[in-house]
Each structure stands twice: as structure tokens, then as C-alpha cells.
Design a protein around this motif. Sequence first.
Motif, PDB file in Angstrom:
ATOM      1  N   ILE A  66      -1.207  -7.040  -5.172  1.00  0.00           N
ATOM      2  CA  ILE A  66      -0.312  -6.019  -4.608  1.00  0.00           C
ATOM      3  C   ILE A  66      -1.116  -4.790  -4.203  1.00  0.00           C
ATOM      4  N   ASN A  67      -2.016  -4.351  -5.090  1.00  0.00           N
ATOM      5  CA  ASN A  67      -2.844  -3.183  -4.779  1.00  0.00           C
ATOM      6  C   ASN A  67      -3.706  -3.435  -3.551  1.00  0.00           C
ATOM      7  N   PHE A  68      -4.271  -4.623  -3.442  1.00  0.00           N
ATOM      8  CA  PHE A  68      -5.087  -4.965  -2.285  1.00  0.00           C
ATOM      9  C   PHE A  68      -4.244  -4.950  -1.013  1.00  0.00           C
ATOM     10  N   MET A  69      -3.035  -5.512  -1.083  1.00  0.00           N
ATOM     11  CA  MET A  69      -2.170  -5.555   0.090  1.00  0.00           C
ATOM     12  C   MET A  69      -1.724  -4.154   0.502  1.00  0.00           C
ATOM     13  N   LYS A  71      -3.425  -1.425   0.107  1.00  0.00           N
ATOM     14  CA  LYS A  71      -4.590  -0.807   0.746  1.00  0.00           C
ATOM     15  C   LYS A  71      -4.766  -1.371   2.154  1.00  0.00           C
ATOM     16  N   GLU A  72      -4.583  -2.671   2.287  1.00  0.00           N
ATOM     17  CA  GLU A  72      -4.718  -3.305   3.592  1.00  0.00           C
ATOM     18  C   GLU A  72      -3.659  -2.779   4.566  1.00  0.00           C
ATOM     19  N   ILE A  73      -2.449  -2.603   4.125  1.00  0.00           N
ATOM     20  CA  ILE A  73      -1.385  -2.057   4.980  1.00  0.00           C
ATOM     21  C   ILE A  73      -1.737  -0.636   5.398  1.00  0.00           C
ATOM     22  N   LYS A  74      -2.229   0.149   4.448  1.00  0.00           N
ATOM     23  CA  LYS A  74      -2.615   1.527   4.744  1.00  0.00           C
ATOM     24  C   LYS A  74      -3.723   1.552   5.806  1.00  0.00           C
ATOM     25  N   ASP A  75      -4.716   0.669   5.638  1.00  0.00           N
ATOM     26  CA  ASP A  75      -5.817   0.607   6.606  1.00  0.00           C
ATOM     27  C   ASP A  75      -5.317   0.159   7.986  1.00  0.00           C
ATOM     28  N   LEU A  76      -4.422  -0.814   8.017  1.00  0.00           N
ATOM     29  CA  LEU A  76      -3.882  -1.283   9.298  1.00  0.00           C
ATOM     30  C   LEU A  76      -3.071  -0.193   9.994  1.00  0.00           C
ATOM     31  N   LYS A  77      -2.311   0.569   9.216  1.00  0.00           N
ATOM     32  CA  LYS A  77      -1.545   1.671   9.805  1.00  0.00           C
ATOM     33  C   LYS A  77      -2.476   2.713  10.402  1.00  0.00           C
ATOM     34  N   LYS A  78      -3.609   2.958   9.708  1.00  0.00           N
ATOM     35  CA  LYS A  78      -4.591   3.908  10.243  1.00  0.00           C
ATOM     36  C   LYS A  78      -5.149   3.413  11.568  1.00  0.00           C
ATOM     37  N   GLN A  79      -5.400   2.101  11.654  1.00  0.00           N
ATOM     38  CA  GLN A  79      -5.976   1.521  12.868  1.00  0.00           C
ATOM     39  C   GLN A  79      -5.035   1.653  14.059  1.00  0.00           C
ATOM     40  N   ILE A  80      -3.734   1.494  13.823  1.00  0.00           N
ATOM     41  CA  ILE A  80      -2.804   1.581  14.955  1.00  0.00           C
ATOM     42  C   ILE A  80      -2.301   2.999  15.159  1.00  0.00           C
ATOM     43  N   GLY A  81      -2.675   3.908  14.294  1.00  0.00           N
ATOM     44  CA  GLY A  81      -2.308   5.308  14.445  1.00  0.00           C
ATOM     45  C   GLY A  81      -0.897   5.623  13.991  1.00  0.00           C
ATOM     46  N   ALA A  82      -0.283   4.808  13.200  1.00  0.00           N
ATOM     47  CA  ALA A  82       1.067   5.077  12.694  1.00  0.00           C
ATOM     48  C   ALA A  82       0.981   6.092  11.562  1.00  0.00           C
ATOM     49  N   PRO A  83       1.971   6.980  11.507  1.00  0.00           N
ATOM     50  CA  PRO A  83       1.959   7.950  10.406  1.00  0.00           C
ATOM     51  C   PRO A  83       2.248   7.257   9.072  1.00  0.00           C
ATOM     52  N   GLU A  84       1.632   7.775   8.036  1.00  0.00           N
ATOM     53  CA  GLU A  84       1.811   7.168   6.713  1.00  0.00           C
ATOM     54  C   GLU A  84       3.116   7.627   6.100  1.00  0.00           C
ATOM     55  N   GLN A  85       3.826   6.687   5.494  1.00  0.00           N
ATOM     56  CA  GLN A  85       5.038   7.009   4.745  1.00  0.00           C
ATOM     57  C   GLN A  85       4.953   6.262   3.419  1.00  0.00           C
ATOM     58  N   ASP A  86       4.656   6.983   2.374  1.00  0.00           N
ATOM     59  CA  ASP A  86       4.548   6.358   1.050  1.00  0.00           C
ATOM     60  C   ASP A  86       5.913   6.253   0.401  1.00  0.00           C
ATOM     61  N   ASN A  87       6.733   5.354   0.943  1.00  0.00           N
ATOM     62  CA  ASN A  87       8.076   5.092   0.411  1.00  0.00           C
ATOM     63  C   ASN A  87       8.906   6.343   0.261  1.00  0.00           C
ATOM     64  N   ALA A  88       8.620   7.356   1.092  1.00  0.00           N
ATOM     65  CA  ALA A  88       9.393   8.586   1.050  1.00  0.00           C
ATOM     66  C   ALA A  88      10.341   8.582   2.245  1.00  0.00           C
ATOM     67  N   ALA A  89      11.451   9.253   2.088  1.00  0.00           N
ATOM     68  CA  ALA A  89      12.431   9.323   3.178  1.00  0.00           C
ATOM     69  C   ALA A  89      11.876  10.198   4.287  1.00  0.00           C
TER      70      ALA A  89
END
Length: 93
Positions: A66-69, A71-89
Motif C-alpha cells: 500500500i505504501n509503495f502504491m 508513493k507511485e500514485i504521488k509520483d505519477l500525479k507529479k509527472q502529469i502535473g495534477a495537484p496533490e490531494q491527500d484525501n482532503a476535501a
Amino acid sequence: MRLQVEEQKKKIKDQRFEIQQLKSRLREFDDLEGGRALRNAQRQRDAVSYRMKEHMADAARKQRRINFMKKEIKDLKKQIGAPEQDNAAPDAA
């Protein structure tokens, strides 16, 4: 008559000896049963302990995945330039 009394005393003595032997054998059987019950209890304890450790290891493997996934999602979001949302509204503006 005296001979009969002596014979009866000898029979009583022999029977007491036999009773003692039987009591001794009975204690041995009780010990064997107790030993068997103890071994069975130890075997069950070991099985439960093994299953517990197995489940804990499985949970740890899943948490690492889960932790690896994440991190991988976070890295992929960075690559496509999507803003990060850590399960916040999302902010209401």
C-alpha cells in the motif's frame, strides 16, 4: 480356626498389595493422559502462534505494498502535473 484366621490375614495382605499396585498403575495412566493433553495443548498453542505470525507477516507485506502504491500514485500525479490531494476535501472558494 486359628489356621483360617491366618489364611484370611494372608489374603487381606495380598489384596492390599494388589490394590497398591493397581493404584500405582492407575496413577501412571493418569500421568499418560495428562501428558497427552499437555502435548495436545502445546501443539495447539504452537499452531495458533504460527498462524498469528503468518497473519502479521501478511499484514506487513500488504502495508508495504500500500505504501509503495501511494508513493507511485504521488509520483505519477507529479509527472502529469495534477495537484496533490491527500484525501482532503477540495477547498470551496
